[in-house]
Motif scaffolding. Structure first.
Motif: not given
Length: 806
Positions: A252-253, A281-283, A184-185, A245-246
């Motif tokens: 996700g995507t 995807s985890p995004l 995470n950013a 995502a946690n």
């Protein structure tokens, strides 16, 4: 066999093996700079995997050694080849030894998500922006999927086209994949430290995906490197941010699927949280709050720290550089930490080494400039048509149509074309409207196009910028015969946009990505005319068809013959059957949602709209019969919009014809008018008394008539402004008058799609619905959601102030 190269162990002799992306990062890492751990999967591993695939098609059987002959100017062939190769790569089983090696390496990274970053170790091939990174979880299946998708990037249609134009055979490519943990950013961005020139810093919230995908405009700083004084700073437009995502349960995507959001169950305190549908995807995407949108993403201490790090790196490495960074808060650190995610020599100062060939700079790309009439890009062969009555058989599918002007009767050619270029016309003309609905790029107002461009020329059309590039068939970096050709650098810059039109496999259908539509109160409709659009839109998050353009629908239904010809030939019954059958297709696809059919507005001999019905009612009577026939077929969701309404008397005439022909109105039927003639501003209450049940604002004609501008004139294009104060006040007045009269008010012109900033005002004034072209549905939905969120936030604050005051 599967020897991986870890970033902290790469030596100068490994540069040709690992490629520049990993080499530069490794150099910084080993000098003590904050770089996330990672490893490189080399080209040798890639080609061993490719050689082991049991190819189903003879064309690819010897792919590592094959030249893979194909016609780069045939988009259909290019798409088909790209899809088949990528499908086999992604579905092939990873060798057990390789899978085991990757899993062991990933365990050492200690992360829940990974980013696979493909590139080429070939020194002479630039791939910036061409090969997209893949983000996955860290389980065995996801790791295998990530590496295979990263490899498959080489075989997207845009990539195959690029290799062909660069004169590179497949076996010359040396693909590498850098694998790193993704965390995470707080913020991400870039810094360009170009010697003594002003440094440019960009920053946005979250991970860098919002910048890569063009979904945010970053904060920008211009910094004087010697004094560190900020010469200028500009707040960006940051509406969305990406992070992880946690867990996998949050969704996700699918890779490359952006903007398709559903509201998360738990909204954050600072913004509305969304996750992108699908679990590949985890995004996770977050719609930023108004506070976050108006706040700079990088605080001053981190801005200064970033400049310190860039200055030190420039000194240590000995050359101006461009660096990408991310600001992360790790559990192991008490304060957020800046990390370098990518570094390379500045574009103004390329590193020379004994392994790099001497390259001559390509000539500056010179293009034909026009008006951006339909978004998208395409690369194909020009087909110039100067004959006003061309034969369809003379037009080859997949070409870029170049003509003096595009009329609606050219629909058969447009359906076959990859793009459209016209010397005359505006972005609200029928040709441009059809191009947008068909999903092909269009540039109009290109002076002398039919003379400057020859049939057979290879073109790149950019409908986003209104540019057309002339390209060489044999060498894109050379110029011949006094013509300038686009060079490799421009190809790379346009590669992401080119994928949209060159590669079906590079796009994911909106309907397949949608899990549940973004909740909005304002109805969102779509403008259509072609039955071929039904499959594209029937699963979109729309509430129905807000404008079914009958003139363009009739072309398809009537074999591209003018309606008057059918009347002259005595084929009235066949006219009704054909039009009813066509209209029923739309009604069936959207039932029970409404379909607003706008009756024919042929505008011939200076006579347009409903006044033509008064003079010659026979054609209008046939259209009323068409709608009645559709109701008889069982579809009660079709309504009628009367076009270009000049007077209450004209409306009363049309309503009386309707009642006379039908006997009685169908219970669910609604009769609306287009609000585009300025007289409606003064007569709307009278129209409502006469029986108008709703209005649809046509911004194209309303702007034209209020400002006295020909909307199809390229010379007056800059003055055609739907955001002009006079037009905006007229729209506000129409909405407020409709609300006061208790009738719905829609807007169906091009303005909301072309200028989404208008949507805030439309929502605030109380618009009932917004209807846009197919390609604008996605961004309009998001713009409506943001506008409604801001309106609710303002209302909540006002209520809070009142309660405090009391």
């Amino acid at each position: 066999m599967h020897n991986l190269h870890w970033l902290n162990q790469i030596q100068p002799s490994d540069r040709e093996t690992v490629g520049d992306k990993a080499f530069y990062l490794s150099d910084l890492m080993q000098r003590g700079y904050p770089v996330a751990a990672g490893f490189v999967v080399t080209a040798q591993t890639f080609w061993e995997f490719i050689s082991g695939i049991d190819w189903l098609e003879p064309l690819f059987a010897d792919l590592p050694n094959s030249y893979l002959y194909f016609n780069a100017d045939n988009p259909w062939q290019l798409q088909a080849i790209a899809q088949r190769i990528r499908h086999q790569i992604v579905t092939a089983k990873l060798p057990e030894a390789l899978a085991s090696t990757l899993e062991s390496a990933v365990q050492q990274l200690d992360a829940k998500a990974l980013i696979f970053r493909p590139s080429l170790s070939n020194p002479s091939i630039k791939t910036s922006g061409l090969l997209e990174s893949q983000v996955v979880w860290t389980d065995s299946e996801a790791i295998a999927t990530g590496i295979k998708r990263a490899w498959a990037e080489l075989f997207r249609a845009k990539s195959l086209f690029y290799w062909k134009r660069c004169g590179q055979s497949l076996q010359q490519l040396m693909p590498t994949v850098l694998v790193q943990p993704l965390r995470n950013a707080i913020a991400s961005g870039s810094i360009a430290a170009d010697g003594d020139a002003a440094w440019e810093i960009q920053a946005s919230w979250g991970l860098g995906m919002s910048l890569i995908w063009g979904e945010a405009i970053p904060d920008c700083y211009q910094v004087q490197p010697e004094t560190r004084n900020i010469q200028s700073q500009q707040l960006g437009q940051k509406n969305i941010a990406y992070n992880l995502a946690n867990d996998r349960g949050e969704g996700g995507t699918p890779q490359n699927s952006h903007f398709i959001l559903r509201r998360d169950r738990e909204a954050s305190a600072t913004g509305v949280s969304f996750v992108i549908s699908g679990a590949a995807s985890p995004l996770q995407a977050c719609a930023l709050s108004e506070v976050e949108q108006n706040q700079y993403a990088l605080d001053k201490p981190y801005l200064e720290g970033l400049m310190d790090m860039a200055e030190k790196a420039k000194t240590d490495l000995g050359y101006p550089l461009a660096m990408e960074w991310t600001l992360c808060q790790l559990a192991s650190t008490s304060e957020p930490q800046l990390y370098v995610t990518q570094v390379s020599p500045s574009n103004r100062q390329q590193i020379k080494s004994d392994r790099e060939p001497e390259n001559l700079s390509p000539p500056a790309p010179i293009c034909f400039q026009g008006l951006a009439a339909a978004a998208g890009t395409a690369i194909a062969t020009a087909q110039v048509i100067t004959n006003p009555n061309p034969k369809l058989s003379n037009f080859l599918p997949g070409g870029i149509l170049v003509a003096s002007e595009i009329s609606p009767e050219w629909l058969p050619w447009l359906k076959l074309a990859a793009g459209v270029i016209a010397e005359r016309g505006g972005m609200t003309g029928h040709g441009a409207i059809l191009a947008r609905e068909l999903g092909i790029p269009a540039v109009v107002g290109v002076a002398d196009a039919t003379h400057a461009i020859k049939t057979g020329d290879s073109l790149l059309i950019d409908g986003n910028k209104g540019e057309v590039y002339l390209m060489s068939e044999t060498n894109i970096n050379n110029s011949t015969s006094g013509k300038a050709y686009i060079g490799e650098e421009k190809y790379t810059q346009l590669s992401n946009a080119t994928a949209q039109s060159l590669s079906i496999d590079g796009m994911t259908e909106f309907s397949s990505m949608l899990n549940s539509r973004l909740p909005i109160a304002t109805k969102l409709y779509v403008n259509v005319s072609q039955t071929s659009s039904i499959e594209r839109i029937k699963n979109l998050p729309v509430d129905g068809i807000g404008l079914l353009r009958s003139e363009l629908m009739a072309l398809e239904a009537l074999d591209y013959q003018h309606p008057s010809i059918w009347l002259q030939q005595g084929r009235q019954s066949e006219f009704v059957e054909r039009m009813a059958r066509q209209l029923a297709l739309f009604a069936a696809a959207f039932a029970p949602s409404p379909v607003f059919y706008r009756s024919l507005d042929l505008r011939e001999s200076g006579i347009g709209g409903c006044f033509s019905y008064v003079l010659e009612p026979e054609l209008f009577d046939l259209e009323l019969t068409v709608i009645d026939r559709v109701y008889q077929l069982g579809y009660s969701n079709v309504n009628l919009i009367l076009p270009f309404m000049r007077s209450v008397e004209d409306f009363s005439f049309c309503r009386n014809r309707l009642e006379k022909l039908w006997g009685r109105l169908h219970p669910d039927f609604q009769l609306w008018i287009m609000a585009e003639v300025p007289s409606v501003l003064f007569l709307l209450p009278d129209y409502v008394k006469a029986g108008v049940q709703g209005i649809a604002i046509g911004t194209n004609d309303l702007t034209q008539l209020l400002l006295g501008i020909d909307r199809d004139s390229e010379q007056m294009a800059s003055a055609f402004n739907p955001r002009h104060p006079a037009v905006m006040r007229a729209i506000q007045q129409l909405i407020e008058m409709a609300n006061k009269a208790g009738i719905p008010c829609s807007i169906c012109g091009d303005a909301p799609a072309l200028y989404p900033e208008m949507i805030d005002s439309l929502i605030r004034w109380g618009i009932t619905s917004i209807s846009v072209n197919v390609e604008a549905v996605e961004r309009t939905c998001l713009a409506i959601a943001r506008a409604e969120q801001r309106l609710m936030l303002q209302a909540s604050r006002q209520m809070l102030r009142r309660s405090i005051a009391e």
